[in-house]
Design a protein around this motif. Sequence first.
Motif, short mmCIF file in Angstrom:
data_model
loop_
_atom_site.label_atom_id
_atom_site.label_comp_id
_atom_site.label_asym_id
_atom_site.label_seq_id
_atom_site.Cartn_x
_atom_site.Cartn_y
_atom_site.Cartn_z
N GLN A 249 16.84 88.59 47.79
CA GLN A 249 17.65 89.19 46.40
C GLN A 249 17.84 87.76 45.59
OE1 GLN A 249 20.83 91.53 48.51
NE2 GLN A 249 19.64 93.23 47.56
N LYS A 250 18.21 86.90 46.30
CA LYS A 250 18.44 85.48 45.60
C LYS A 250 17.33 84.90 44.89
CE LYS A 250 21.13 81.37 45.76
NZ LYS A 250 21.96 81.67 44.62
N LEU A 251 16.13 84.99 45.71
CA LEU A 251 15.01 84.42 45.44
C LEU A 251 14.39 85.31 44.31
CD1 LEU A 251 12.60 82.55 45.90
CD2 LEU A 251 11.67 84.15 47.51
N ALA A 252 14.58 86.60 44.09
CA ALA A 252 13.92 87.39 43.14
C ALA A 252 14.86 87.45 41.96
CB ALA A 252 14.00 88.88 43.96
N GLU A 253 16.03 87.11 42.11
CA GLU A 253 17.09 87.26 40.92
C GLU A 253 16.46 87.13 39.60
OE1 GLU A 253 21.76 86.53 40.51
OE2 GLU A 253 21.15 85.53 42.09
N PRO A 254 15.94 85.84 39.42
CA PRO A 254 15.50 85.34 37.95
C PRO A 254 14.71 86.30 37.49
CG PRO A 254 15.47 83.51 39.59
CD PRO A 254 15.56 84.66 40.62
N ASP A 255 13.66 87.00 38.11
CA ASP A 255 12.65 87.99 37.79
C ASP A 255 13.18 89.32 37.75
OD1 ASP A 255 10.42 89.52 36.95
OD2 ASP A 255 9.05 87.87 38.18
N LYS A 256 13.47 89.97 36.49
CA LYS A 256 14.05 91.15 36.28
C LYS A 256 13.24 92.23 36.62
CE LYS A 256 18.09 89.44 35.34
NZ LYS A 256 18.74 89.29 36.28
N ARG A 257 11.78 91.94 36.90
CA ARG A 257 10.68 93.06 37.08
C ARG A 257 10.92 93.32 38.42
NH1 ARG A 257 5.50 89.68 35.59
NH2 ARG A 257 6.54 88.29 37.09
N ILE A 258 11.70 92.58 39.45
CA ILE A 258 11.50 92.91 40.95
C ILE A 258 12.79 94.00 41.16
CG2 ILE A 258 11.92 91.92 43.14
CD1 ILE A 258 10.78 89.26 42.10
#
Length: 389
Positions: A249-258
């Motif tokens: 979740q932290k790795l994906a946080e910058p990308d709002k598409r995830i």
Amino acid sequence: MKIAMVGQKRVPSREGGIEVAVEALAVRMAAAGHDVTLYTCRRWGIDQKRKNDKMGNVWDYCGVHIKEIPVINARGVTAVITSFFSTISALSGKYDCIHYHAEGPAAMMFIPHLFGIRTVVTIHGLDWQRSKWGRFASWYLKQGEKIAAACADEIIVLSRSAQEYFLKNYHRSTVMIPNGINRPVNRTAQKITRKWGLEKDNYILYLGRIVPEKGLELLIQAFRNVKTEKKLVIAGASSDTEAFYKRLQKLAEPDKRIVFAGFVQGEILDELYSNSYLYCLPSDLEGMPISLLEAMSYGNCCLCSDIEECASVVDTYGYLFKKGDMNDLGRSLQILCDQPDLVNKCRVDVSDYVCNQYDWNKITRKTLGLYWAEGDGELENRREMGHID
């Protein structure tokens, strides 16, 4: 026949491929007239007592007897305790065959073997290789594998690579019987639109357990570099891997598409499979992925890592990328997002192919054939009647 199965957590359940497979087999065996008992676990303080529990911890589901073993809820201990007490309980059941599922529970197989009870084990994957396990757990799982090789009357594996592994390491022949799939119900996007804004063909889907060997870190990193307005949906629950889930979740946080959808089932699961643009399974390690069979049964184009367990299922109905190669995965995602014709090409006939190729009724008949002892007159009769392939 009177049959017991050991190794599943709960049934019915979608906690893992083992639970899905056991339910599919057991219900069909019971419908064919066999007496089937599943030994499952009831964790103190977590699982509530069932309303229809009339005989202690025994209840029925679709003609199958469910016998629950009370255990404590502790990582790495629950499965060991459940398989031990399930085995002890099964000794008094006068079963014709006890079928173990997975390497961990198979560590107890030597007990019925000593009593001359016929045993079959399904190796759903080389569990000791999974990175979530510590040193002791991996060692214990490996011992289960060795005991299975030494004691089981029959070993079922799900892939050619697993067959080769047992032959090379234990000089033990095995029977390959894959997982199966039911023909699904396709649904239009409704609940997933209200909940996450997902619509037909506007997202890429991963659905399965959230564990390191599924390659999800690789998928997130690769997707972040893909130029597309499509979303990436990661659906599934952790499996003793809560810290890993948070890291994703932290790795994906910058990308709002995830989008992290969590554990899904029922209509929401149907909608996710039915409306995805592409299903992606970037696993490093698999037994035989039921989620991939499910995705194909809904008519999805699938992109998978090129491990044999995925490649043999996808065949010509999907695409592969080099396992562990983030650049290759990213390129493949970009090409498929840019060229919908490639995606649509794979959707043609994929559902009919996978549902016919991996039919649970055929798989159940093959599994039942292994429960009969060699030389048994009944076994020969059944072969003559064509009930055993």
